[in-house]
Design an enzyme around this catalytic site. Structure first.
Site, short mmCIF file in Angstrom:
data_model
loop_
_atom_site.label_atom_id
_atom_site.label_comp_id
_atom_site.label_asym_id
_atom_site.label_seq_id
_atom_site.Cartn_x
_atom_site.Cartn_y
_atom_site.Cartn_z
N ARG A 1 0.73 -1.09 -0.06
CA ARG A 1 -0.09 0.12 0.08
C ARG A 1 1.01 1.42 -0.09
NH1 ARG A 1 -0.97 4.94 2.22
NH2 ARG A 1 -0.23 3.63 4.28
N ASP A 2 1.57 1.81 1.05
CA ASP A 2 2.32 2.71 1.19
C ASP A 2 3.35 2.65 0.32
OD1 ASP A 2 2.74 5.52 2.20
OD2 ASP A 2 3.64 4.72 4.02
N HIS B 1 4.84 4.47 12.63
CA HIS B 1 5.10 4.32 11.17
C HIS B 1 6.03 5.38 10.67
CE1 HIS B 1 3.17 3.99 6.85
NE2 HIS B 1 3.77 5.36 7.01
N ASN C 1 9.35 4.16 3.26
CA ASN C 1 9.27 3.47 4.74
C ASN C 1 10.59 3.05 5.18
OD1 ASN C 1 6.31 2.78 3.14
ND2 ASN C 1 6.18 3.91 5.19
N HIS D 1 9.09 6.86 8.00
CA HIS D 1 9.65 7.03 6.78
C HIS D 1 11.04 7.40 7.07
CE1 HIS D 1 6.25 7.05 3.82
NE2 HIS D 1 5.66 6.86 5.02
N CYS E 1 4.53 9.11 -0.08
CA CYS E 1 3.11 9.57 0.09
C CYS E 1 2.91 10.45 -1.37
CB CYS E 1 2.68 9.97 1.22
SG CYS E 1 1.09 10.86 1.09
#
Lengths: 321, 321
Positions: B31-32, B228, B270, B230, B261
């Protein structure tokens, strides 16, 4: 009275971490950085790198290694680098230029060119000591004692760097208790600085804390504790945070994150000076460094080397206040 | 009795850090990671990525985002990804597949395709909320309440992710006290998980500890705390260590360190799942992940995308036991 029950063996021991107000960054790019780069820069360019780093606020710069040029050709012309840099730096309040020495011949070269700061590095593992310097750890310890004494005679500042403090490319994992035994012997001679170096980038925050807290307990007045990390496996910055929160008052880094060690297979760059200074600033830890100037120096250096550098701040940009 | 003197305002507060025995890694690469990659993978390849990640030991995988495909074309065909992955995964003991939802329409899509785990993400800053989701933080909080209630009706697990918890590309620095006020309102609804997300990679360990320790004090039973990060400015792994030592029991990461993002300028990857699992393992924190398998999945993914990934373990190699 009854004794309180002992904690269960598996119970983790809480650790107190306090970020300090200030940390001294020792720039090692001109030495540890450049000595592993495929591009060999001239002494004039290396001297210019030193002066650019000084202009970014760095107060201690490991400028050269007094190693035989056949062994590490990137470090050839160390005396010329020192002489050129010294002439280019301001006459007053210039940063300390540090020369790395691996033996007495290197020490004599540092003295001859008039350096006031040296570092002696040796590995704490037998495999690395034998292959890299053809000696035993015991012999390297004896040389540390000799060099600290000679530095005192010459009124030089001397740091002792314990390479492979977290792992060795030949001997594998290294027990912190072994490293602390070696460190304690070095500490008996009270060098100005004792540095734990993660030569191949396998340290982790738990081991970092164990070594730094152990060395703090030596309680040697006037002996600064430092740490040196490579970001080979993306652990370098976490280790740096652990170090400064456990008693390290200096950290090594290389502008742009260049670096490595020609004797350690697959070693990659040091932590990047500008990324480290950014991280510390965000934590409220002062370094006195100018991030924008450091980033520009990294970009200049990248052009000299003809390749990109791994530091990320230059790409991502600072987070404005 | 007299009160003990209050500590001086400038005195640093010692913090206790205890690495936990175990941390749950939530893989967000599908996803990310993929939503910001220039290469758009087909649903079949994305489903294969999910199954490969499951084979590496990941028990929670953020597999899709239920966002309009015109907005994020990389996430088109979310239902197909879920269906294909579900058929490929073992019938028993399969990992949790998580669908990210940004609104009720997304929630309904997740329910329709039979997902049992959703996450709702919203930014804690007005600038990001307005530009990214055309709403206020207050409206986003109300939607959180609605979605948690709807998840309970459908017997779904739901996590709430607080984006821009450490800084915002539009509003700049974010006060931890503000984030904790938003978090406390979310916590009143007791979602299964509350995640602090460093959307643009500007977090630091001191801020991480403040948010996690603050959220621990909410004392909500059954609400897991996550983080979470990055690695935009090389702070991601230091932040991850700070999080797990301050109460986070789950961490997001992306295999290979891909990610970003599309709404945050210059956001980069990430933290890499394999690099994070390596770091935690070295600290004695178990993740249940197979590093060699993860590295292979990263290499396979790199070939699918046609470019290198920033994770470093694949290049440097593991440090053998």
């Amino acid at each position: 009275m009854t004794q309180p029950p002992a904690p269960a063996p598996s119970a983790p021991v809480p650790q107190h971490h306090v970020p300090p107000d200030h940390v001294r960054i020792v720039e090692v790019g001109p030495r540890d950085g450049l000595q592993n780069d495929a591009t060999h820069l001239t002494p004039a360019v290396r001297a210019e790198l030193v002066t650019r780093l000084a202009a970014s606020g760095l107060r201690e710069i490991e400028a050269v290694s007094f190693v035989h040029p056949q062994r590490v050709p990137q470090m050839a012309g160390a005396e010329e680098v020192v002489t050129l840099a010294r002439h280019a730096l301001p006459a007053t309040d210039a940063p300390a230029l540090i020369g790395l020495v691996l033996n007495e011949r290197g020490f004599e070269r540092a003295v001859s060119v008039g350096l006031r700061h040296v570092r002696y590095a040796f590995p704490v593992t037998e495999g690395f000591a034998r292959r890299n310097q053809n000696q035993t750890v015991e012999e390297a310890l004896a040389l540390a004692r000799t060099l600290v004494a000679r530095a005192r005679e010459h009124d030089l500042q001397i740091g002792v760097v314990l390479a492979t403090s977290f792992g060795c490319p030949f001997d594998g994992r290294v027990a912190p208790a072994h490293v602390l035994r070696v460190a304690e012997q070095v500490a008996q001679d009270a060098p100005d600085e004792l540095v734990f170096a993660d030569t191949i980038g396998v340290g982790n925050p738990v081991a970092v804390r164990e070594l730094l807290r152990g060395a703090v307990r030596f309680g040697v007045p006037g002996m600064r504790l430092g740490a040196h990390f490579h970001n080979t496996r993306n652990t370098g910055y976490a280790n740096a945070v652990a170090a400064v929160e456990s008693g390290a008052t200096s950290l090594d880094s290389s502008v742009g994150g260049l670096g490595g060690c020609p004797f350690a297979p697959r070693a990659t760059g040091n932590v990047a000076t500008e990324d480290l200074a950014y991280l510390l600033r965000e934590m409220g830890v002062h370094t006195g460094l100018d991030l924008a100037s450091l980033t520009q120096t990294g970009e200049w250096l990248s052009r000299q080397l003809g390749h990109a550098l791994p530091g990320m701040l230059a790409q991502a940009g600072d987070f404005p206040a």
